[in-house]
Design a protein around this motif. Sequence first.
Motif, PDB file in Angstrom:
ATOM      1  N   ALA A 200     -19.066  23.032  35.727  1.00 55.31           N
ATOM      2  CA  ALA A 200     -19.917  23.650  35.106  1.00 55.31           C
ATOM      3  C   ALA A 200     -21.075  23.943  35.796  1.00 55.31           C
ATOM      4  N   ILE A 201     -21.274  23.879  37.040  1.00 56.55           N
ATOM      5  CA  ILE A 201     -22.608  23.592  37.808  1.00 56.55           C
ATOM      6  C   ILE A 201     -23.364  25.021  37.544  1.00 56.55           C
ATOM      7  N   SER A 202     -22.876  26.283  37.326  1.00 55.73           N
ATOM      8  CA  SER A 202     -23.684  27.402  37.291  1.00 55.73           C
ATOM      9  C   SER A 202     -24.301  27.481  35.909  1.00 55.73           C
ATOM     10  N   HIS A 203     -24.132  26.697  34.795  1.00 54.26           N
ATOM     11  CA  HIS A 203     -24.682  26.683  33.729  1.00 54.26           C
ATOM     12  C   HIS A 203     -25.976  25.708  33.519  1.00 54.26           C
ATOM     13  N   ILE A 204     -26.263  24.825  34.672  1.00 54.53           N
ATOM     14  CA  ILE A 204     -27.227  23.708  34.488  1.00 54.53           C
ATOM     15  C   ILE A 204     -28.627  24.554  34.130  1.00 54.53           C
ATOM     16  N   LYS A 205     -28.873  25.609  34.660  1.00 50.54           N
ATOM     17  CA  LYS A 205     -30.260  26.316  34.456  1.00 50.54           C
ATOM     18  C   LYS A 205     -30.166  27.167  32.988  1.00 50.54           C
ATOM     19  N   LYS A 206     -30.975  27.059  32.283  1.00 54.62           N
ATOM     20  CA  LYS A 206     -31.116  27.974  31.205  1.00 54.62           C
ATOM     21  C   LYS A 206     -32.305  29.060  31.065  1.00 54.62           C
ATOM     22  N   LEU A 207     -32.181  30.404  30.617  1.00 58.94           N
ATOM     23  CA  LEU A 207     -33.078  31.234  30.737  1.00 58.94           C
ATOM     24  C   LEU A 207     -34.261  30.698  29.877  1.00 58.94           C
ATOM     25  N   PRO A 208     -35.565  30.905  30.720  1.00 57.15           N
ATOM     26  CA  PRO A 208     -36.763  30.327  30.030  1.00 57.15           C
ATOM     27  C   PRO A 208     -36.951  30.876  28.606  1.00 57.15           C
ATOM     28  N   GLY A 209     -37.506  30.273  27.756  1.00 62.72           N
ATOM     29  CA  GLY A 209     -37.801  30.624  26.479  1.00 62.72           C
ATOM     30  C   GLY A 209     -36.405  30.552  25.612  1.00 62.72           C
ATOM     31  N   GLN A 229     -26.062  31.194  32.753  1.00 62.54           N
ATOM     32  CA  GLN A 229     -25.164  31.311  33.876  1.00 62.54           C
ATOM     33  C   GLN A 229     -25.784  31.964  34.943  1.00 62.54           C
ATOM     34  N   ASN A 230     -26.075  31.196  36.196  1.00 67.44           N
ATOM     35  CA  ASN A 230     -26.618  31.720  37.339  1.00 67.44           C
ATOM     36  C   ASN A 230     -27.983  31.924  37.060  1.00 67.44           C
ATOM     37  N   ILE A 231     -28.698  31.432  36.507  1.00 68.91           N
ATOM     38  CA  ILE A 231     -30.210  31.870  36.176  1.00 68.91           C
ATOM     39  C   ILE A 231     -31.017  31.802  37.385  1.00 68.91           C
ATOM     40  N   GLU A 232     -31.926  32.375  37.506  1.00 70.14           N
ATOM     41  CA  GLU A 232     -32.894  32.427  38.662  1.00 70.14           C
ATOM     42  C   GLU A 232     -33.610  31.206  38.649  1.00 70.14           C
ATOM     43  N   SER A 258     -18.595  29.726  37.948  1.00 73.19           N
ATOM     44  CA  SER A 258     -18.300  30.926  37.244  1.00 73.19           C
ATOM     45  C   SER A 258     -19.768  31.788  37.108  1.00 73.19           C
ATOM     46  N   GLY A 259     -19.277  33.034  37.536  1.00 74.76           N
ATOM     47  CA  GLY A 259     -20.437  34.221  37.441  1.00 74.76           C
ATOM     48  C   GLY A 259     -21.321  34.247  38.763  1.00 74.76           C
ATOM     49  N   ILE A 260     -20.697  33.593  39.832  1.00 72.62           N
ATOM     50  CA  ILE A 260     -21.679  33.658  41.142  1.00 72.62           C
ATOM     51  C   ILE A 260     -21.248  34.865  41.691  1.00 72.62           C
ATOM     52  N   PRO A 261     -22.061  35.898  42.085  1.00 67.02           N
ATOM     53  CA  PRO A 261     -21.584  37.078  42.775  1.00 67.02           C
ATOM     54  C   PRO A 261     -21.552  36.820  44.185  1.00 67.02           C
ATOM     55  N   ILE A 262     -20.797  37.455  44.876  1.00 69.23           N
ATOM     56  CA  ILE A 262     -20.302  37.106  46.561  1.00 69.23           C
ATOM     57  C   ILE A 262     -21.791  37.434  47.350  1.00 69.23           C
ATOM     58  N   THR A 263     -22.729  38.014  46.671  1.00 66.06           N
ATOM     59  CA  THR A 263     -23.662  38.397  47.471  1.00 66.06           C
ATOM     60  C   THR A 263     -24.732  37.326  47.351  1.00 66.06           C
TER      61      THR A 263
END
Length: 558
Positions: A200-209, A229-232, A258-263
């Motif tokens: 679940a590594i793409s979930h470790i960052k949450k949207l600020p606020g 998911q994949n937050i900046e 999950s949710g990582i675009p190929i770009t």
Amino acid sequence: MRKIWWKEAVAYQIYPRSFMDSNSDGIGDLQGIISKLDYLKELGIDVIWVCPIYKSPNDDNGYDISDYQDIMDDFGSMEDFDTLLREVHKRDMRIILDLVLNHTSDEHPWFVESRSSRDNPKRDYYIWQDAKDGAEPNNWESMFNGSAWEYDETTDQYYLHLYSRKQPDLNMENPVVRQELVQMIRWWLDKGIDGFRVDAISHIKKLPGLPNMPNPNHLRFVNSMAGHQNIEGIGEFISQFRREGFAGYDIMTVGEASGIPITEVDSWIGEKNGAFNMIFQFEHVNIDFGPEGRWDCAPWNLVDLKAIMNKWQTGLEGVGWNALYLENHDQPRSVSRFGDPVHYHKESSKMLATFYMLMQGTPFIYQGQEIGMTNVVFNELSDYRDVEIYNFYRERLMDGKDIEDTMRRIRYRARDNARTPMQWDDTPNSGFSTVLPWIRINPNYHEINVNQQMSDPDSILNYYKKLIALRKENEALIYGRYESRLTEHPEIFAYTRTFEDQTFLILLNFFGNTPMFAMPKELNERSRHVILSNYERVGQTDDKFVLKPYEAIAYQLN
């Protein structure tokens, strides 16, 4: 392209609770794994991925960790693990473990302290929020259905849990938390393991606020993932784990992302910049999801599947490396999903194996996949064990949904389809245990089991052995460039692999029909011979012929 051992490896995933029981308590364990290492070696396995074995109250089958540096009692002891490590290495195989960074168990000492008071030094190890307007802090949905927030009376606040309420999310914004995790990573690597599959590594960052997410039709799960998911900024975290945790060790690292675009894959798995060696992407296994998400079962078509596979195969060429899979502990059995386990069980199981194992990337086999294990039909809800299923059933019941439709969805999609015991033979309890196991065995173990297939030269098991050997004997099937053929054909999946002067053509009929195949014009003039097929096709050189149901053919072109 850099050549390295983990690109040339074939990996095998073990779900320890369901693999082999050595002490007759109905639960698989480490000694059970040890007893089957020769089986894995004979199959051709190079790397064994073992799902969580850490100390855990087992709310989510081990993904709720209460001590990262101890072993769950059900599985044995640290001495048993040390023995497993030695025995794996003695057979020239390697072992990787699950690395769960997003959350712990609510029984982990960190969380016990964190929830004890608002001013505890470990309070900020987790994500705590006040109620908002008399309700939960925001409208985020748990991956396991229901709210992602749990109220704690002791401190009159809510904590965030993207999974079970007993799996509170760690606060990765706290640098002390990240440093604690880095130290744990290096402790295991110093012990001698060969890498990690990172959960679940793409979930470790949450949207600020932690803002509310749009929720049309109250489909909170579908829409709220944008908040976690994949937050900046996640690149800062994963780069630290690579730089301070993984660097300096000759290991394999695979992120469940999950949710990582190929770009954006360069920062994740780029040859120079990537935090991991490869990632498990989800697009192809989400192909039959409907508008309501994973529990909404929708039709899929082959042209869409081709587009997904082709995108990842060509998009990573010269950039990164694919992790190839059709099954794991979270997915239904592939032959029940993409094949025909009733009329063409053997043929479709072999076709699916050929499909993904000869692409560019490191193939992962999930336990029982190599014998064509199928989904199980449980008629009673009580036969299931997965916490996610009970959450889903409860929410559907509260919403007044049809119960039989709910059970139909569960039978098709349940993670427990992959968690029934390994089918070793046709003796009671399938040779997995001498007592009733922790979850019911699939009744078809009398017909589908390792012992029966070992002695059958035409079995699915022996076909997997041939596939693995073929891949290891031909660099083109490891490092070769992938090129799609017949891209718009609705029934046939075809691709070539080319490396230096070697070219292979892989031809697959994905359905039970008998479509006509015509050799692509640019390949017509090349001589060819069949090197592997799930039907008798030795010497087939015709330019045009009918494919049999679920037929798979691998040609070597000259």
